[in-house]
Enzyme design. Sequence first.
Site, PDB file in Angstrom:
ATOM      1  N   ASP A   1      73.300 -19.870 104.502  1.00 24.65           N
ATOM      2  CA  ASP A   1      73.759 -21.213 104.150  1.00 24.65           C
ATOM      3  C   ASP A   1      72.625 -22.122 103.757  1.00 24.65           C
ATOM      4  OD1 ASP A   1      76.287 -20.248 104.756  1.00 24.65           O
ATOM      5  OD2 ASP A   1      75.949 -20.801 106.933  1.00 24.65           O
TER       6      ASP A   1
ATOM      7  N   ASP B   1      70.973 -30.153 110.247  1.00 24.32           N
ATOM      8  CA  ASP B   1      70.830 -28.789 110.735  1.00 24.32           C
ATOM      9  C   ASP B   1      69.623 -28.713 111.468  1.00 24.32           C
ATOM     10  OD1 ASP B   1      73.509 -27.659 110.077  1.00 24.32           O
ATOM     11  OD2 ASP B   1      72.725 -27.464 108.108  1.00 24.32           O
TER      12      ASP B   1
ATOM     13  N   GLU C   1      71.625 -20.673 115.006  1.00 24.30           N
ATOM     14  CA  GLU C   1      71.828 -20.422 113.807  1.00 24.30           C
ATOM     15  C   GLU C   1      70.867 -20.592 112.752  1.00 24.30           C
ATOM     16  OE1 GLU C   1      75.150 -22.814 112.491  1.00 24.30           O
ATOM     17  OE2 GLU C   1      75.014 -22.093 110.455  1.00 24.30           O
ATOM     18  N   GLU C   2      70.218 -21.571 113.002  1.00 24.23           N
ATOM     19  CA  GLU C   2      69.036 -21.905 112.242  1.00 24.23           C
ATOM     20  C   GLU C   2      67.559 -21.323 112.534  1.00 24.23           C
ATOM     21  OE1 GLU C   2      70.124 -23.707 109.899  1.00 24.23           O
ATOM     22  OE2 GLU C   2      72.036 -24.305 110.877  1.00 24.23           O
TER      23      GLU C   2
ATOM     24  N   ASP D   1      74.574 -23.218 118.161  1.00 24.83           N
ATOM     25  CA  ASP D   1      74.994 -23.656 116.839  1.00 24.83           C
ATOM     26  C   ASP D   1      74.667 -25.106 117.067  1.00 24.83           C
ATOM     27  OD1 ASP D   1      75.907 -24.691 114.360  1.00 24.83           O
ATOM     28  OD2 ASP D   1      78.017 -23.505 114.419  1.00 24.83           O
TER      29      ASP D   1
ATOM     30  N   LEU E   1      74.538 -27.486 114.921  1.00 22.34           N
ATOM     31  CA  LEU E   1      75.336 -28.799 114.150  1.00 22.34           C
ATOM     32  C   LEU E   1      76.244 -27.844 113.453  1.00 22.34           C
ATOM     33  CD1 LEU E   1      75.411 -31.730 113.554  1.00 22.34           C
ATOM     34  CD2 LEU E   1      74.609 -31.063 111.263  1.00 22.34           C
ATOM     35  N   ASP E   2      77.640 -27.791 113.993  1.00 22.74           N
ATOM     36  CA  ASP E   2      78.498 -26.983 113.435  1.00 22.74           C
ATOM     37  C   ASP E   2      79.411 -28.083 112.516  1.00 22.74           C
ATOM     38  OD1 ASP E   2      80.560 -24.692 113.465  1.00 22.74           O
ATOM     39  OD2 ASP E   2      81.916 -26.465 114.192  1.00 22.74           O
TER      40      ASP E   2
ATOM     41  N   GLU F   1      79.007 -19.052 117.676  1.00 21.80           N
ATOM     42  CA  GLU F   1      80.357 -19.747 117.481  1.00 21.80           C
ATOM     43  C   GLU F   1      81.538 -18.981 118.202  1.00 21.80           C
ATOM     44  OE1 GLU F   1      79.528 -21.497 112.903  1.00 21.80           O
ATOM     45  OE2 GLU F   1      79.654 -19.426 113.145  1.00 21.80           O
TER      46      GLU F   1
HETATM   47  P1  AHG Z   1      78.260 -24.284 110.118  1.00 26.44           P
HETATM   48  O1  AHG Z   1      78.352 -25.546 109.682  1.00 26.44           O
HETATM   49  O2  AHG Z   1      77.506 -24.177 111.638  1.00 26.44           O
HETATM   50  O3  AHG Z   1      77.435 -23.277 109.265  1.00 26.44           O
HETATM   51  O4  AHG Z   1      79.771 -23.750 110.444  1.00 26.44           O
HETATM   52  C1  AHG Z   1      80.553 -23.643 109.333  1.00 26.44           C
HETATM   53  C2  AHG Z   1      81.847 -23.058 109.814  1.00 26.44           C
HETATM   54  C3  AHG Z   1      82.886 -23.685 110.815  1.00 26.44           C
HETATM   55  O5  AHG Z   1      82.489 -24.919 111.418  1.00 26.44           O
HETATM   56  C4  AHG Z   1      84.024 -24.028 109.624  1.00 26.44           C
HETATM   57  O6  AHG Z   1      85.290 -24.014 110.485  1.00 26.44           O
HETATM   58  C5  AHG Z   1      83.824 -23.096 108.629  1.00 26.44           C
HETATM   59  O7  AHG Z   1      82.636 -22.566 108.958  1.00 26.44           O
HETATM   60  C6  AHG Z   1      84.214 -23.593 107.504  1.00 26.44           C
HETATM   61  O8  AHG Z   1      84.027 -22.688 106.675  1.00 26.44           O
HETATM   62  P2  AHG Z   1      84.903 -22.592 105.016  1.00 26.44           P
HETATM   63  O9  AHG Z   1      84.078 -23.909 104.111  1.00 26.44           O
HETATM   64  O10 AHG Z   1      84.663 -21.318 104.421  1.00 26.44           O
HETATM   65  O11 AHG Z   1      86.311 -23.293 105.386  1.00 26.44           O
HETATM   66 MN    MN Z   2      79.218 -23.384 112.846  1.00 25.45          MN
HETATM   67 MN    MN Z   3      75.675 -25.080 112.182  1.00 23.00          MN
END
Ligand code: AHG
Ligand code: MN
Ligand code: MN
Length: 334
Positions: free
Chosen positions: A64, A70, A93-94, A114, A116-117, A278
């Site tokens: 990502d 983050d 995560e990072e 995690d 920053l989710d 998560e």
């Molecule tokens: P993060 O920002 O820590 O990478 O997590 C994102 C996760 C979660 O928080 C969220 O419900 C989901 O990914 C969203 O994914 P989509 O954009 O595919 O819906």
């Molecule tokens: Mn997350």
């Molecule tokens: Mn995150």
Amino acid sequence: MSAKATSLSRHLVEEGKWVDAQLSELPVLLRDMGYTAKILAREIRRAALVGKLGLVGEKNPSGDAQKKLDVYSNEVVVDAFTDSGLVAAIVSEEMEELRTISCNDAAEYLLCVDPLDGSSNTDVNGAVGTIFSFYRRGVAGACTDCEAELREGARLVAAGYVLYGPSTVLVCSMGRGVNGYTLDHDVGEFMLSQENIRCPVSGAYYSANLGRYHDWDPNVRAYADYVIERDAASGRPYSLRYSGALVADVHRSLLEGGIYLYPADEGRTGGKLRLLYECLPLAFVVEAAAGRASSGRERILDLRPASLHQTSPLAIGGVDDVQLFERFVATGSP
Ligand code: AHG
Ligand code: MN
Ligand code: MN
């Protein structure tokens, strides 16, 4: 607020009386997480004013694109627990690898986080969160086999999350009950706001990225079709709520029942969400509140991650809602 308001620190002392003697540092670790959350809440609130929105230009271990927040959030967490002296290593995560912090005998815990989710929400002032869990180590001293310890489910002894929304809420459990604390910015403390949270067995909402509907397994699609059929007796149709931040959507399901889903799909056959920082922490919290968390086929808390950033499909929320989803995964029908 009544004069009887209870701070996080005060309440953790009370709750700490119920944990095993060998887990006596858990309240200190949760207090430190509260401190970390206050720093992050401050920085998230003013991110647009201090140049902390937007991308860094790097990718994290899951592929990502990393946001500035983050990276900043990860640094805050690592710094806070480096200073605590109680944490031997951190999985984040990072960070590609497990980060060894302290190999002395007092460092009896591992932290999975995690930082920053929901970071896609940062630039649009949407809800974001922090997800965390603590594992009790098997041996003191050098971190020779920390990854193996993270595969022993019984070592997961506390978990929680912080939701940075209209208010900042810390929800956590040391295994016996789940409590919620709301940050009072004037006092500068998290205050007990939801004591002994119990997850209703079912609810009126479902949360899923329906944009991936056509990539889901037919049985998962059948479930998504079922919950929006009209049937007043079973409370259908469910209403859709999806924020893009797991923490915010699971918080709703914890308090009001219903279900959050992130199934496997054609592009992500192992699901998207990461087990260690998560799925497992949120499963620990929701199950401690009498809810349920499943991959669709297995209980999340029974899964053992083979690698630090391993993913799993996730269905989490009220017991009846999640069991219904599991029946659909198995049979394609209720
Ligand atoms: P993060 O920002 O820590 O990478 O997590 C994102 C996760 C979660 O928080 C969220 O419900 C989901 O990914 C969203 O994914 P989509 O954009 O595919 O819906
Ligand atoms: Mn997350
Ligand atoms: Mn995150």
